[in-house]
Design a protein around this motif. Sequence first.
Motif, PDB file in Angstrom:
ATOM      1  N   ILE A 141       0.859  -1.175   0.000  1.00  0.00           N
ATOM      2  CA  ILE A 141       0.000   0.000   0.000  1.00  0.00           C
ATOM      3  C   ILE A 141       0.899   1.229   0.000  1.00  0.00           C
ATOM      4  O   ILE A 141       1.548   1.539   0.994  1.00  0.00           O
ATOM      5  CB  ILE A 141      -0.894   0.019   1.252  1.00  0.00           C
ATOM      6  N   ASP A 142       0.944   1.934  -1.125  1.00  0.00           N
ATOM      7  CA  ASP A 142       1.757   3.138  -1.164  1.00  0.00           C
ATOM      8  C   ASP A 142       0.857   4.359  -1.283  1.00  0.00           C
ATOM      9  O   ASP A 142      -0.367   4.255  -1.381  1.00  0.00           O
ATOM     10  CB  ASP A 142       2.755   3.073  -2.316  1.00  0.00           C
ATOM     11  N   ALA A 151      -1.537   4.460  -4.206  1.00  0.00           N
ATOM     12  CA  ALA A 151      -2.721   3.604  -4.064  1.00  0.00           C
ATOM     13  C   ALA A 151      -3.777   4.287  -3.202  1.00  0.00           C
ATOM     14  O   ALA A 151      -4.980   4.208  -3.482  1.00  0.00           O
ATOM     15  CB  ALA A 151      -2.308   2.273  -3.437  1.00  0.00           C
ATOM     16  N   ILE A 152      -3.320   4.974  -2.165  1.00  0.00           N
ATOM     17  CA  ILE A 152      -4.278   5.673  -1.293  1.00  0.00           C
ATOM     18  C   ILE A 152      -4.926   6.825  -2.059  1.00  0.00           C
ATOM     19  O   ILE A 152      -6.129   7.050  -1.969  1.00  0.00           O
ATOM     20  CB  ILE A 152      -3.565   6.181  -0.021  1.00  0.00           C
ATOM     21  N   ARG A 153      -4.109   7.539  -2.846  1.00  0.00           N
ATOM     22  CA  ARG A 153      -4.675   8.640  -3.647  1.00  0.00           C
ATOM     23  C   ARG A 153      -5.725   8.101  -4.626  1.00  0.00           C
ATOM     24  O   ARG A 153      -6.792   8.701  -4.806  1.00  0.00           O
ATOM     25  CB  ARG A 153      -3.569   9.359  -4.428  1.00  0.00           C
ATOM     26  N   ALA A 179      -7.523   5.483  -4.285  1.00  0.00           N
ATOM     27  CA  ALA A 179      -8.731   5.090  -3.543  1.00  0.00           C
ATOM     28  C   ALA A 179      -9.587   6.309  -3.218  1.00  0.00           C
ATOM     29  O   ALA A 179     -10.813   6.289  -3.374  1.00  0.00           O
ATOM     30  CB  ALA A 179      -8.332   4.357  -2.263  1.00  0.00           C
ATOM     31  N   PHE A 180      -8.940   7.398  -2.782  1.00  0.00           N
ATOM     32  CA  PHE A 180      -9.711   8.604  -2.468  1.00  0.00           C
ATOM     33  C   PHE A 180     -10.319   9.215  -3.730  1.00  0.00           C
ATOM     34  O   PHE A 180     -11.437   9.752  -3.691  1.00  0.00           O
ATOM     35  CB  PHE A 180      -8.833   9.629  -1.743  1.00  0.00           C
ATOM     36  N   ALA A 181      -9.605   9.142  -4.830  1.00  0.00           N
ATOM     37  CA  ALA A 181     -10.161   9.672  -6.077  1.00  0.00           C
ATOM     38  C   ALA A 181     -11.402   8.883  -6.476  1.00  0.00           C
ATOM     39  O   ALA A 181     -12.410   9.450  -6.931  1.00  0.00           O
ATOM     40  CB  ALA A 181      -9.109   9.623  -7.182  1.00  0.00           C
ATOM     41  N   ALA A 182     -11.324   7.565  -6.295  1.00  0.00           N
ATOM     42  CA  ALA A 182     -12.488   6.730  -6.599  1.00  0.00           C
ATOM     43  C   ALA A 182     -13.644   7.068  -5.670  1.00  0.00           C
ATOM     44  O   ALA A 182     -14.815   7.107  -6.087  1.00  0.00           O
ATOM     45  CB  ALA A 182     -12.112   5.250  -6.457  1.00  0.00           C
ATOM     46  N   LEU A 183     -13.304   7.334  -4.418  1.00  0.00           N
ATOM     47  CA  LEU A 183     -14.337   7.713  -3.455  1.00  0.00           C
ATOM     48  C   LEU A 183     -14.982   9.037  -3.865  1.00  0.00           C
ATOM     49  O   LEU A 183     -16.214   9.192  -3.855  1.00  0.00           O
ATOM     50  CB  LEU A 183     -13.684   7.840  -2.069  1.00  0.00           C
ATOM     51  N   ALA A 184     -14.156  10.003  -4.244  1.00  0.00           N
ATOM     52  CA  ALA A 184     -14.682  11.314  -4.643  1.00  0.00           C
ATOM     53  C   ALA A 184     -15.576  11.207  -5.879  1.00  0.00           C
ATOM     54  O   ALA A 184     -16.516  11.994  -6.034  1.00  0.00           O
ATOM     55  CB  ALA A 184     -13.525  12.280  -4.896  1.00  0.00           C
TER      56      ALA A 184
END
Lengths: 163, 336
Positions: free
Chosen positions: B2-3, B6-8, B10-15
Motif C-alpha cells: 500500500i503506497d 494507491a491511497i490517492r 482510492a480517495f479519487a475513486a471515493l470522490a
Amino acid sequence: MTFEEYVAARLPALLRQATALAGDPHVAEDVVQDVLIKAQPRWSRIREYDIPDAYLRKMIVNELLSARRRVAAALRRERVQYAAPQPDGADEVVVRREALLQVIRTLPARQRVVIALRYFEDMADADIAGVLGCTEGTVRSQASRALAKLREVAALQPVLEEE
Amino acid sequence: MIDAEAIRDAFAALADEAPDADRIRAALAGRTRRHRQRRLVLRLAGAGTLAATTGVAAAGVWRLTRPSDPDFPAVDGGPGGGWLEVPLRFRPTWLPHRYGEAARSFIVDGGQVPVLSREYQKGSAEEVISLLIGQHESIEADRPNGETSIVDINGSPGRLVRVTDIGLATHVSWQRPGEPPLIVSVLTAGGADVQRDVALRVARSVRPDPGLTWVGPRLGWRPPDLATAPWRLRQGFYGADWTQDVTVDGADGRQLIIGMGPGVSQRFETTFASEPIRIREWSGLLIRENGQLFLSQPDGVEAFVQLDSESVDEMVQIMEAFDSGPWPDMSWVGGR
C-alpha cells in the motif's frame, strides 16, 4: 462573487471533497448542504478571504467531526462489515482499491479526515493541524493509526491471491 | 503493497461517488429558505422566556444563537435606561463552574413586565440554566409537563418536573407567600440525576436581587390584531455585538419580529431581491417577497424587521412609530 455564483462554480468540487472526507456520498451531501446554509449568512465576510474554499473546507471538516456526526458515524461503523476483496477475474489494482475503500469508509472520522487531507488534498501536516485545530504530533499519530489499518489490506492481499 | 499512490487512487475513486451537484443545488435553495425562516423564528420568538418553560425551545434557540467564541466577549453596550424600569428581583447565588449570564428576556404587557427570565450559559457545550420570575397567561401553555416529584426549596414545597419528550430537561418551580412564582430550568449534560442535583442546588441558592434593568425599545403603532398583545424583549449578544429582539405574536399565528443591534445585517444577511427604502432616520432595504426590512440608523444600530409579505405597508408604519431606545447596558454579560 456572490454566494450564488460561488455555489454555481464550486459546488461540484465541494461535493467531491466532502465525499472523500466523509467516506460516504450521502453524508457528504448532508454536510455540504448544512455548511452552505451556515455559510450564506456570513458570506459577506467569507468572500473577503483570499481562499473561501479553505474556509468552507474547514467548515466541512468541523461539521464532519461534530459530536452529532461522530455518533452517527460510530453507529454506521458498527453496522458495516469488512467485505473481502473479490480477486476472481478482477484487476489486482481494482481489487486492492476496493479493499482500501472499504477500510477508508470505516475509519474513525478524524483518522479518515487526516489521511484524506494528506493524500487527496496533498496538504502538509502543519496545514492539516491548522484545519483540525490540533498539533502536528496529533496529526501524525492519527495518520499513523489510519495507515496501520490500511496496511492490513496489504497484508490480507497476498493471502487472498494464493487461494 | 500500500503506497501513497494507491491511497490517492482510492480517495479519487471515493470522490467520484460524489452526489450530483445540480440536484443538490436545486434542493439547497428551498432548504436555505426554510432554514432561515426557522432560525429567525427560533432566535427571536421570545426565546428567553420560553427557555425557562420549554426545554426544547431553549436548547434549540441556544444552539442557534451561541457565538462560536466559547468565552463571554466584552460586549460593547450603551448607557442603558429606557421607558420602563424593571426590578431584577431574584438571582441564583450558585451556578456550576463557568456559567455566566448570557441573556435576559421580558414579557411586556402594557406598562408592566410580569415576567423576567435570566439565562446562564457556559462556554462550549449546548447547555443552559435559566431562572424565570413571574407568570403570565401567554406562557401558561408552555409550562413543563412530565414526571413530577415534590421537593423542598428552603422550606417551601416545590415541584420538580423532568421532561423527556425531546431531549432531557429538568424544571423546579416554587412560590413563597407574597412572592412571584419562580422556575429554574436546567438543560445540561450528564443525565437526569445530574440535572436534578443542579436544578435543586440552583433553586435553593436563589436570593433577592436588588438590581434594576430597563426596557428600552417601544412600539408606537401596531396593526389592530397585534395592538394589545403582550410582547417580548430579549437582550443578548452575538459575537461581541449586543442584540435586542422584540417579538409580538398575534392570535392567528402572525408574528412581528424586530431584531436590533450593531451587527444585525451580519446575523440576517439576505440575498433575495431587494429595493431601497427610507423610514425616518432608518435607511435600508425592503425584501418584499419575504415581508422583511433591513434598516440602519446613523448611530450604527441596525434592525431586521419581519411581518409577512402581505403587510409591507403595516411594517413600514410600525417602524415609522418605533423607538429603539438607548443602547442597552450589557455590563452584566458573563456575570453571575
